[in-house]
Motif scaffolding. Structure first.
Motif, PDB file in Angstrom:
ATOM      1  N   GLY A  52       0.858  -1.168  -0.028  1.00 33.07           N
ATOM      2  CA  GLY A  52      -0.004   0.120  -0.018  1.00 33.07           C
ATOM      3  C   GLY A  52       0.710   1.039   0.159  1.00 33.07           C
ATOM      4  O   GLY A  52       1.997   1.174  -0.027  1.00 33.07           O
ATOM      5  N   PHE A  53       0.247   2.522   0.039  1.00 34.96           N
ATOM      6  CA  PHE A  53       1.025   3.621  -0.002  1.00 34.96           C
ATOM      7  C   PHE A  53      -0.081   4.688   0.411  1.00 34.96           C
ATOM      8  O   PHE A  53      -1.198   4.415   0.600  1.00 34.96           O
ATOM      9  CB  PHE A  53       1.607   3.885  -1.572  1.00 34.96           C
ATOM     10  CG  PHE A  53       0.375   4.290  -2.500  1.00 34.96           C
ATOM     11  CD1 PHE A  53      -0.290   5.402  -2.388  1.00 34.96           C
ATOM     12  CD2 PHE A  53       0.578   3.187  -3.513  1.00 34.96           C
ATOM     13  CE1 PHE A  53      -1.027   5.688  -3.577  1.00 34.96           C
ATOM     14  CE2 PHE A  53      -0.598   3.422  -4.621  1.00 34.96           C
ATOM     15  CZ  PHE A  53      -1.200   4.666  -4.744  1.00 34.96           C
ATOM     16  N   GLY A  54       0.680   5.994   0.734  1.00 36.40           N
ATOM     17  CA  GLY A  54      -0.193   6.846   1.227  1.00 36.40           C
ATOM     18  C   GLY A  54       0.121   8.293   0.398  1.00 36.40           C
ATOM     19  O   GLY A  54       1.460   8.695   0.199  1.00 36.40           O
ATOM     20  N   LEU A  55      -0.956   8.973  -0.037  1.00 31.31           N
ATOM     21  CA  LEU A  55      -0.585  10.330  -0.759  1.00 31.31           C
ATOM     22  C   LEU A  55      -0.997  11.413   0.210  1.00 31.31           C
ATOM     23  O   LEU A  55      -2.431  11.443   0.496  1.00 31.31           O
ATOM     24  CB  LEU A  55      -1.462  10.014  -2.108  1.00 31.31           C
ATOM     25  CG  LEU A  55      -1.763  11.407  -2.845  1.00 31.31           C
ATOM     26  CD1 LEU A  55      -0.428  11.700  -3.828  1.00 31.31           C
ATOM     27  CD2 LEU A  55      -2.939  11.553  -3.551  1.00 31.31           C
ATOM     28  N   GLY A  56      -0.612  12.413   0.468  1.00 31.99           N
ATOM     29  CA  GLY A  56      -0.803  13.398   1.027  1.00 31.99           C
ATOM     30  C   GLY A  56      -1.666  14.249   0.217  1.00 31.99           C
ATOM     31  O   GLY A  56      -1.009  14.885  -1.005  1.00 31.99           O
ATOM     32  N   PHE A  57      -2.920  14.735   0.183  1.00 31.94           N
ATOM     33  CA  PHE A  57      -3.755  15.208  -0.794  1.00 31.94           C
ATOM     34  C   PHE A  57      -3.278  16.541  -1.024  1.00 31.94           C
ATOM     35  O   PHE A  57      -3.495  16.973  -2.196  1.00 31.94           O
ATOM     36  CB  PHE A  57      -5.086  15.038  -0.540  1.00 31.94           C
ATOM     37  CG  PHE A  57      -6.096  15.325  -1.307  1.00 31.94           C
ATOM     38  CD1 PHE A  57      -6.179  14.801  -2.630  1.00 31.94           C
ATOM     39  CD2 PHE A  57      -7.278  16.434  -1.240  1.00 31.94           C
ATOM     40  CE1 PHE A  57      -7.061  15.180  -3.597  1.00 31.94           C
ATOM     41  CE2 PHE A  57      -8.031  16.749  -2.270  1.00 31.94           C
ATOM     42  CZ  PHE A  57      -8.247  16.017  -3.453  1.00 31.94           C
TER      43      PHE A  57
END
Length: 472
Positions: A439-444
């Protein structure tokens, strides 16, 4: 109340020479100018960056049926109007159509002596102090419409690929990142909190029976969802009590975090690249008027940069390769580069903007600088983490293949001195039917900095929260 047509629809109507259409429009006055015979009012309703010109004939000897002086005095920048009249082809520059007003209703006045948004330009810093009014400016109208468009495109991307939108908790008792920079949530009497025999605060008497915080990430709960639903994503507010007064940090920001069972690191990188290309393509195809305004006013290379990213294949390199490139670079960095250091923004931007001249994905970071949940490589020194680096921004996505091996995960938790019992539910996913997953995380808001060309993260969220500021 009269039914009206939005300005974004009116400016697209094809009118033949001499053709008129009876229309009603509603909006806020941007400017008013004219002479003793006619007033020209620029009206904007927020549906697009363009304003619609309203032509109002003024009352006088030659035109006794024109609009009176008393009404015209009340129509100033910021006032809200309902205008009924004939839509015609415009003879003036800058607009294709205009309204010849027959009736004007003043919904709300705006005193020009106290209304802070006047025709002159305002600095972005000044506008942050009036965040309740700045959406009425062209700049923030564009930014907020783009924010909406990117949120829609985000949901569209995952929906079309069979992901389930999972709502993860905002209140949590666990710290995903292990950083400890979390906001406390409590109903205890702050003036006289209950104490334990050793003098510490007795959170057992708090609302949840334990210490609770605002979440820094929905990732751990997202992994639970992926272990049942295969592919999930989260999208919601997250919080960091980090005393960073910089153009890149917020105390409250939005995160998007997909988690996928049966995805390994290469699958994860493929998804991240496809995702970012989808978002930039959506902006270019659907929001060009707003992008062009921001391009012309703030960042002359914005549209070209979006097109470049959308077309290019991302460069994929290991952390070790990145360090070698940086050490041999003919550039002076504020932060020295050695294997084992956490890359700084200046390093990331050098790789993207000067060396590879395209987005870069870095993998295989030293385990000491990455989170406990990342899958360990066979070398015992690195983990299958990945960061996606973008021009102007640096890191825009951080992710990894997750460690599915219970023994290795437990060893890492103990190595970092983390409380094993606090993660019993997370560890259960490794006890009962574990599987490879990523998985990954994107700072909007980081994404929106790239999409809008803004340079301060406080300008891409409606009401920014940062140290010493929780206004509005």
């Amino acid at each position: 109340m009269l039914k009206h047509t939005e300005i974004k629809e009116l400016i697209k109507l094809p009118l033949a020479e001499g053709e008129t259409r009876n229309v009603t429009v509603k909006g806020w006055v941007r400017t008013k100018r004219g002479n003793k015979h006619v007033a020209f009012i620029a009206l904007n309703d927020g549906t697009c960056v363009q304003s619609l010109q309203v032509v109002a004939a003024l009352q006088g000897e030659e035109n006794p049926d024109g609009f009176g002086e008393e009404l015209m005095k009340k129509i100033s920048t910021g006032a809200c109007l309902c205008v009924e009249g004939d839509l015609v082809k415009s003879m003036g520059k800058g607009q294709s159509v205009e309204i010849q007003a027959r009736r004007i209703e003043l919904y709300g006045e705006a005193d020009p002596e106290t209304y802070p948004l006047q025709k002159k330009g305002h600095t972005l810093e000044f506008l942050r102090g009036i965040a309740h009014l700045r959406p009425r400016t062209n700049t923030f109208g564009c930014i907020l419409r783009l924010r909406h468009a990117m949120a829609f495109a985000l949901h569209q991307f995952y929906h079309d690929r069979g992901f389930v939108y999972l709502h993860t908790p905002i209140i949590t008792a666990s710290d995903c990142e292990g950083a400890g920079e979390m906001f406390q949530v409590t109903t205890l009497d702050l003036e006289n909190p209950p104490k334990t025999p050793d003098g510490s605060i007795d959170f057992g008497k708090d609302f949840f029976g334990k210490s609770a915080k605002l979440t820094v990430s929905g990732q751990l709960e997202g992994e639970l969802g992926a272990m049942a639903l295969s592919k999930i994503y989260t999208f919601g507010p997250t919080f960091r009590a980090e005393n960073s007064n910089t153009p890149r940090h917020l105390a409250e920001f939005w995160m998007n975090e997909p988690e996928m069972a049966f995805y390994e690191i290469d699958d994860n990188m493929d998804l991240a690249e496809d995702f970012l290309k989808h978002l930039t393509a959506y902006a270019l195809e659907n929001c060009m008027d707003d992008l062009q305004f921001l391009n012309d006013m703030y960042d002359k290379s914005l549209v070209d940069r979006l097109e470049h990213v959308q077309k290019m294949s991302f460069e994929r390199i290991t952390y070790t390769t990145a360090i070698d490139v940086l050490k041999s670079a003919n550039a002076k960095f504020d932060y020295p580069v050695e294997w084992g250091v956490d890359l700084q923004s200046e390093h990331e931007r050098y790789l993207v903007e000067h060396h590879y001249k395209k987005p870069v994905i870095i993998t295989d970071y030293p385990k000491e600088i990455k989170s406990f949940y990342m899958k360990q490589n066979a070398d015992g020194k690195t983990v299958r983490g990945m960061d996606v680096l973008f021009p102007q921004i640096g890191e825009i996505i951080g992710g990894s293949q997750r460690e599915e091996d219970l023994g290795k995960l437990l060893a890492r938790i103990h190595e970092l001195g983390m409380p094993e019992q606090a993660y019993w539910w997370y560890l259960d996913t490794r006890r009962f039917g574990t599987a490879p997953h990523s998985g990954f995380g994107l700072g909007f808001e980081r994404l929106l900095l790239f999409i809008t060309g803004m340079t301060n993260i406080r300008d891409v969220i409606p009401f920014p929260r940062y140290p010493q500021n929780a206004e509005f």
